[in-house]
Design a protein around this motif. Sequence first.
Motif, short mmCIF file in Angstrom:
data_model
loop_
_atom_site.label_atom_id
_atom_site.label_comp_id
_atom_site.label_asym_id
_atom_site.label_seq_id
_atom_site.Cartn_x
_atom_site.Cartn_y
_atom_site.Cartn_z
N GLY A 1 -0.10 26.75 -5.74
CA GLY A 1 -0.78 25.79 -6.11
C GLY A 1 -0.70 25.38 -7.68
O GLY A 1 -1.54 25.12 -7.87
N ALA A 2 0.11 25.99 -7.70
CA ALA A 2 0.87 25.28 -9.74
C ALA A 2 2.31 23.80 -9.79
O ALA A 2 2.45 23.69 -9.99
N THR A 3 2.08 23.63 -7.90
CA THR A 3 3.66 22.22 -7.87
C THR A 3 2.09 21.21 -7.35
O THR A 3 1.60 21.40 -6.78
N TYR A 4 3.18 20.08 -8.79
CA TYR A 4 2.35 18.70 -8.47
C TYR A 4 2.44 17.60 -8.31
O TYR A 4 4.25 17.65 -7.94
N PHE A 5 2.07 16.45 -7.76
CA PHE A 5 3.13 15.16 -8.21
C PHE A 5 3.00 14.13 -9.13
O PHE A 5 1.61 13.68 -9.13
N ARG B 1 -5.53 14.57 -10.36
CA ARG B 1 -6.41 14.00 -9.28
C ARG B 1 -5.98 14.62 -7.97
O ARG B 1 -6.08 13.81 -7.18
N GLY B 2 -5.48 15.59 -8.01
CA GLY B 2 -5.05 16.33 -7.05
C GLY B 2 -3.74 15.98 -6.04
O GLY B 2 -3.07 15.16 -6.78
N LYS B 3 -3.59 16.23 -5.09
CA LYS B 3 -2.10 16.00 -4.29
C LYS B 3 -1.59 15.09 -3.05
O LYS B 3 -0.90 14.78 -2.98
N ARG C 1 6.49 19.70 1.47
CA ARG C 1 6.34 19.01 2.24
C ARG C 1 5.89 18.07 1.39
O ARG C 1 4.98 17.36 1.16
N LEU C 2 6.60 16.44 2.03
CA LEU C 2 5.82 15.41 0.93
C LEU C 2 6.26 14.08 1.66
O LEU C 2 6.98 13.61 2.34
N GLU C 3 5.34 13.22 2.11
CA GLU C 3 5.29 12.46 3.02
C GLU C 3 4.53 11.24 2.71
O GLU C 3 3.46 11.62 0.99
N ILE C 4 5.83 9.99 2.56
CA ILE C 4 5.28 8.74 1.33
C ILE C 4 5.01 7.85 2.43
O ILE C 4 6.05 8.03 3.66
N ILE C 5 4.40 6.74 2.38
CA ILE C 5 3.59 5.42 3.56
C ILE C 5 4.02 4.57 2.16
O ILE C 5 3.14 4.52 1.59
N ILE C 6 4.70 3.83 2.61
CA ILE C 6 4.48 2.36 1.59
C ILE C 6 4.71 1.21 3.26
O ILE C 6 5.54 0.87 4.14
N ALA C 7 3.33 0.67 2.99
CA ALA C 7 3.14 -0.81 4.37
C ALA C 7 2.60 -1.95 3.41
O ALA C 7 2.06 -1.80 2.25
N SER C 8 2.30 -2.46 3.53
CA SER C 8 1.67 -3.92 3.85
C SER C 8 0.29 -3.71 3.73
O SER C 8 -0.46 -2.85 5.07
N PRO C 9 -1.32 -3.57 3.15
CA PRO C 9 -2.15 -3.72 3.44
C PRO C 9 -2.78 -3.75 4.67
O PRO C 9 -3.29 -3.30 5.60
N TYR D 1 1.11 -0.98 0.11
CA TYR D 1 0.03 -0.01 -0.22
C TYR D 1 1.13 1.78 0.30
O TYR D 1 2.02 1.48 1.11
N MET D 2 0.68 2.14 -0.63
CA MET D 2 0.64 3.09 -0.55
C MET D 2 0.50 4.67 -0.86
O MET D 2 -1.10 4.88 -1.06
N ASN D 3 0.70 5.14 0.51
CA ASN D 3 0.46 6.76 0.55
C ASN D 3 1.14 7.60 0.02
O ASN D 3 1.63 8.13 1.49
N THR D 4 0.79 8.84 -0.34
CA THR D 4 1.73 10.07 -0.50
C THR D 4 0.67 11.08 -1.52
O THR D 4 -0.43 11.01 -1.49
N SER D 5 1.76 11.81 -0.17
CA SER D 5 0.30 13.16 -0.48
C SER D 5 1.39 14.94 -0.71
O SER D 5 2.56 14.37 0.49
N LEU D 6 1.46 15.86 -0.47
CA LEU D 6 2.06 17.05 -1.18
C LEU D 6 0.91 18.02 -0.48
O LEU D 6 -0.12 18.25 -0.83
N ALA D 7 1.84 18.59 0.24
CA ALA D 7 1.97 19.98 1.40
C ALA D 7 2.13 20.76 1.01
O ALA D 7 3.48 21.06 0.60
#
Length: 247
Positions: free
Chosen positions: A77-81, A99-101, A133-141, A67-73
């Motif tokens: 307003g014109a910066t994305y990933f 599709r959002g941040k 601020r980029l947060e990345i989470i990688i975990a098993s479901p 499972y991946m959860n990635t969010s950009l704060a």
Amino acid sequence: MPIFALNQFRCFMALSALVSSSLCFAANDIRTQRVQFPKGSNSTVITSSIRGYEIVDYVVRAQAGQYMNTSLATRHGATYFNILLPYENETAMFIGSTRGKQFEGTLPQTGDYKIRVYMMRSAARRNEVANYRLEIIIASPRDHFDKKVPGTSYHATGKIRCSMYRHQSMGNCNFGVKREGYGNATVSITKPDGMKRQIFFKRGNAIGYDQSQADSSRFRAEKVSDVSIIYIGHEKYEIPDAVVSGG
């Protein structure tokens, strides 16, 4: 056309057309950083910035089925990933500008995923600077969805902003959330009078509430940045995306 000018032209056209992977091949426009999680942790937070046409690829190793959860704060307003599959340099599996941040989901392949942070052309050509601020989470479901707050049936508990009456100042209400993954969740809110509200989310969007109390109040929801603002009659609730997704 000189090679450098050609690369700059490609970069310009890619950003202009919202090409999914924001292609820019000039060496001074793109940099790569391998993501390392702290020992014993399945997540990390990266604080950095880009200027103009600069692009950063954050490379993270993951297994199929994780499972991946990635969010950009960012206040820019014109910066994305975007997110690119292993061995892919062009087509993105997730396109932030449409599709959002925040991305969350189960990964289909084993390998190195690229999380590509970039600025849209309209801002890049003005050589603007975006702090983020980029947060990345990688975990098993199983790790992500089965872990509960001790002594509860919830995956997370805390407080959200709320008000019960029209023109009332916002206060705080206790909540507990049960997450099903992919942005699906039930948020249970305890109102100041002790009564409960259950608000249902599907794919990260609030879609309704529990009317078992014979309550037919009008339901309305809107999204402001990464917060769902929900109205049920005169009641108002502000639920951050992180409550629903666990980011």
